[in-house]
Design a protein around this motif. Structure first.
Motif, short mmCIF file in Angstrom:
data_model
loop_
_atom_site.label_atom_id
_atom_site.label_comp_id
_atom_site.label_asym_id
_atom_site.label_seq_id
_atom_site.Cartn_x
_atom_site.Cartn_y
_atom_site.Cartn_z
N ARG A 14 0.84 -1.20 0.00
CA ARG A 14 0.00 0.00 0.00
C ARG A 14 0.88 1.26 0.00
NH1 ARG A 14 -5.51 1.65 0.79
NH2 ARG A 14 -5.22 3.67 -0.19
N GLU A 15 1.91 1.24 0.85
CA GLU A 15 2.86 2.37 0.91
C GLU A 15 3.55 2.56 -0.44
OE1 GLU A 15 5.00 2.80 5.18
OE2 GLU A 15 5.18 0.83 4.26
N THR A 16 3.96 1.42 -1.03
CA THR A 16 4.65 1.47 -2.32
C THR A 16 3.74 2.06 -3.39
OG1 THR A 16 5.80 -0.54 -1.64
CG2 THR A 16 6.04 0.11 -3.93
N LEU A 17 2.48 1.60 -3.39
CA LEU A 17 1.51 2.11 -4.36
C LEU A 17 1.37 3.63 -4.24
CD1 LEU A 17 -0.79 1.76 -6.47
CD2 LEU A 17 -2.34 1.40 -4.55
N ASP A 18 1.25 4.11 -2.99
CA ASP A 18 1.09 5.55 -2.77
C ASP A 18 2.25 6.33 -3.38
OD1 ASP A 18 -1.29 5.20 -1.51
OD2 ASP A 18 -0.48 5.29 0.52
N LEU A 19 3.47 5.80 -3.19
CA LEU A 19 4.65 6.49 -3.72
C LEU A 19 4.66 6.46 -5.25
CD1 LEU A 19 7.36 5.28 -1.19
CD2 LEU A 19 6.47 7.60 -1.43
N ILE A 20 4.33 5.30 -5.82
CA ILE A 20 4.37 5.16 -7.28
C ILE A 20 3.40 6.14 -7.94
CG2 ILE A 20 3.84 3.63 -9.21
CD1 ILE A 20 4.85 1.31 -7.49
N VAL A 21 2.19 6.22 -7.38
CA VAL A 21 1.20 7.09 -8.04
C VAL A 21 1.45 8.56 -7.72
CG1 VAL A 21 -0.54 5.28 -8.14
CG2 VAL A 21 -0.53 6.86 -6.21
N GLN A 22 2.40 8.83 -6.81
CA GLN A 22 2.83 10.22 -6.62
C GLN A 22 3.89 10.60 -7.65
OE1 GLN A 22 4.21 10.82 -2.58
NE2 GLN A 22 2.28 9.98 -1.82
N GLY A 23 4.35 9.62 -8.42
CA GLY A 23 5.35 9.91 -9.44
C GLY A 23 6.76 9.50 -9.05
N HIS A 24 6.90 8.72 -7.98
CA HIS A 24 8.23 8.25 -7.60
C HIS A 24 8.70 7.14 -8.54
CE1 HIS A 24 9.16 10.21 -3.73
NE2 HIS A 24 7.85 10.36 -3.67
N THR A 25 9.98 7.14 -8.86
CA THR A 25 10.56 6.03 -9.61
C THR A 25 10.86 4.91 -8.62
OG1 THR A 25 12.80 6.82 -9.24
CG2 THR A 25 11.69 7.61 -11.22
N ASN A 26 11.20 3.73 -9.12
CA ASN A 26 11.56 2.63 -8.22
C ASN A 26 12.67 3.04 -7.27
OD1 ASN A 26 9.69 1.04 -9.42
ND2 ASN A 26 11.13 -0.27 -10.54
N THR A 27 13.67 3.74 -7.83
CA THR A 27 14.83 4.12 -7.03
C THR A 27 14.44 5.08 -5.91
OG1 THR A 27 16.01 4.04 -9.11
CG2 THR A 27 17.25 4.79 -7.21
N SER A 28 13.64 6.11 -6.26
CA SER A 28 13.33 7.09 -5.22
C SER A 28 12.32 6.52 -4.22
CB SER A 28 12.85 8.41 -5.84
OG SER A 28 11.62 8.26 -6.49
N ALA A 29 11.43 5.63 -4.68
CA ALA A 29 10.51 4.97 -3.75
C ALA A 29 11.30 4.10 -2.78
CB ALA A 29 9.48 4.13 -4.51
N ALA A 30 12.30 3.40 -3.32
CA ALA A 30 13.15 2.55 -2.48
C ALA A 30 13.83 3.39 -1.40
CB ALA A 30 14.19 1.85 -3.34
N HIS A 31 14.29 4.56 -1.81
CA HIS A 31 14.96 5.48 -0.89
C HIS A 31 14.01 5.90 0.24
CE1 HIS A 31 18.15 8.22 0.16
NE2 HIS A 31 17.24 9.16 0.34
N CYS A 32 12.76 6.24 -0.14
CA CYS A 32 11.77 6.68 0.85
C CYS A 32 11.45 5.56 1.84
CB CYS A 32 10.47 7.09 0.17
SG CYS A 32 10.61 8.56 -0.83
N LEU A 33 11.37 4.33 1.34
CA LEU A 33 10.93 3.22 2.18
C LEU A 33 12.10 2.54 2.90
CD1 LEU A 33 8.38 1.62 -0.32
CD2 LEU A 33 7.82 2.88 1.76
N GLY A 34 13.32 2.91 2.52
CA GLY A 34 14.49 2.29 3.12
C GLY A 34 14.65 0.83 2.72
N ILE A 35 14.24 0.50 1.49
CA ILE A 35 14.44 -0.87 0.99
C ILE A 35 15.15 -0.79 -0.36
CG2 ILE A 35 12.45 -1.85 2.20
CD1 ILE A 35 10.78 -1.50 -0.27
N SER A 36 15.48 -1.93 -0.94
CA SER A 36 16.24 -1.90 -2.19
C SER A 36 15.30 -1.69 -3.38
CB SER A 36 17.01 -3.21 -2.36
OG SER A 36 16.15 -4.21 -2.84
#
Lengths: 205, 251
Positions: free
Chosen positions: A151-173
């Motif tokens: 759910r968190e990942t989805l929120d970031l993706i639809v905000q326009g985050h790339t995989n890399t920047s979403a990973a950075h926000c969530l502290g995962i790879s």
């Protein structure tokens, strides 16, 4: 492409300030459709008022004077629901997401292949039927099947985050984000990022 | 500082060089991707048009069908190559905080003092105010100042010894601040002047032409603007202006 060459809703409108892009798109689409080209969004709007045969619009997002997003805004204000395929710069996910939220049917990143264009035009002209499939309760039900992390990942993706920047926000790879992303697409029944953005907008309505 | 740079300063400089290296590589890659993606998209479309039309005429197809297919294949190869730069680090991922430019610039001058003396030059700060507050991304500003000062030092090397000076000034205005970096170099050739902030344009014999283009892209992404004034035989001033409070920070 099996579209009829004449009759209602057969013309593809193309607007791009870059000569080569505009003319090459016109040539390839002219193999299957009638086409009309415009160098500015203003000229397209003017012609749109007089035309009843538009099938879809292909528009560059970055144009001088009126850009693609402003064009979408005007179409929305007029209540015109003609499908719009937006051409965006490579990797400009925030802009692409912005365009979908503003009402674009789909986006294509430059450099695109001919398949990208033909598929997008095909899909754009059949979205009207698809959209009715996604009733809000169905979307909510699908959302319920996501794990909190998804759910968190989805929120970031639809905000326009790339995989890399979403990973950075969530502290995962980024690799883990990719795995989540595939699961999310599957669970939500989305075929593309554009789909995903539209479906999640429906949930927030 | 007779004994050279402190360890802390050396580390800071190494960090700056790293930031600059990554930013330059990213900037160069994204300039290439954006510059090539338009013509490549057009080539993809037109080679498909050629293929379709050739297929309709047996004689033409026999003559050039294979070449057209090869052309399309190569264009696709280039397209795939550009797409493999899938996720360039976002160019607008800024960390805005309140920064005192007086402190930032003094520290940069201190870091560059050794470089300056190696060039037989001096580097000096002239502040308009004691405090010069601005909300911006300090790491990026440091990078820009570093690039501009290094350029200035390169420029003064072209003038005789006693007149080698670099001066960094600030000017505080109502809603913005300006930073001016002046050198006593020979000035910049008019012929390159209008394109100097574009990628791969340089006036240095061994320059690549990334520094100034990177500076412009960085300053503009922070909501500011950059420009230069130059006079033949007198020197050059590079200047940038930043809004004190940038609009739509979250964008």
């Amino acid at each position: 492409m099996t579209a009829p060459k004449s009759g209602p809703n057969t013309t593809v409108f193309i607007v791009d300030d870059d000569d080569a892009i505009r003319r090459s798109l016109a040539d390839i689409l002219a193999e299957s459709f009638q086409v009309a080209t415009f160098a500015t969004a203003g000229a397209l709007l003017e012609s749109l008022e007089k035309s009843a045969t538009v099938r879809c619009i292909i528009a560059d997002v970055r144009m001088p004077e009126m850009n693609g997003l402003e064009l979408l805004e005007i179409l929305a204000r007029r209540g015109d629901d003609v499908p719009v395929v937006m051409i965006t710069g490579h990797g400009d996910i925030p802009m692409a997401v912005h365009a979908i939220k503003a009402g674009a049917t789909d986006f294509i990143e430059k450099p695109y292949s001919v398949e990208d264009i033909l598929n997008a035009v095909e899909a754009a002209t059949s979205t009207v039927e698809n959209e009715t499939d996604n009733h809000q309760d169905q979307v909510m039900q699908r959302l319920g099947t996501l794990t909190p992390r998804q759910r968190e990942t989805l929120d970031l993706i639809v905000q326009g985050h790339t995989n890399t920047s979403a990973a950075h926000c969530l502290g995962i790879s980024p690799r883990t984000v990719e795995v989540h992303r595939a699961k999310i697409m599957d669970k939500m029944g989305a075929r593309s990022l554009a789909d995903l953005v539209r479906i999640s907008m429906q949930a927030n309505r | 500082m007779a004994g050279g740079m402190s360890q802390e300063a050396a580390e800071k400089k190494a960090r700056l060089e790293r930031t600059l290296g990554v930013a330059s590589a990213t900037f160069l890659a994204s300039s290439l991707v954006h510059g090539l993606s338009q013509p490549l998209s057009a080539i993809n479309s037109w080679s498909a048009v050629c293929r379709m039309r050739a297929e309709r005429d047996k004689r033409i197809h026999e003559q050039i069908g294979e070449k057209i297919a090869l052309l399309a294949k190569e264009a696709e190869r280039a397209t795939a190559m550009l797409r493999s730069f899938k996720e360039l680090p976002p160019r607008t991922n800024h960390r805005f905080i309140s920064v005192d430019l007086t402190v930032l610039l003094s520290e940069m001058a201190r870091l560059l003092r050794e470089d300056a003396s190696e060039c037989g030059a001096t580097i000096r700060i002239e502040m308009d105010d004691e405090i010069c507050k601005v909300t911006t991304d300090p790491e990026l500003i440091e990078m820009v100042v570093y690039v501009l000062c290094r350029n200035s030092l390169d420029a003064v090397l072209l003038t005789p010894g006693p007149q080698r000076h670099v001066i960094v000034r600030t000017r505080t205005m109502q809603t913005s601040v300006g930073v001016f970096i002046s050198d006593t170099g020979p000035g910049i050739d008019e012929r390159v002047l209008t394109h100097l902030f574009e990628p791969l344009v340089t006036s240095k014999p061994y320059g690549v032409g990334i520094g100034l283009a990177l500076c412009r892209s960085t300053i503009e992404s922070l909501g500011g603007r950059i420009w230069l004034e130059t006079q033949s035989g007198e020197g050059t001033t590079f200047a940038f202006q930043l809004p004190c409070e940038p609009a739509n920070i979250s964008e």
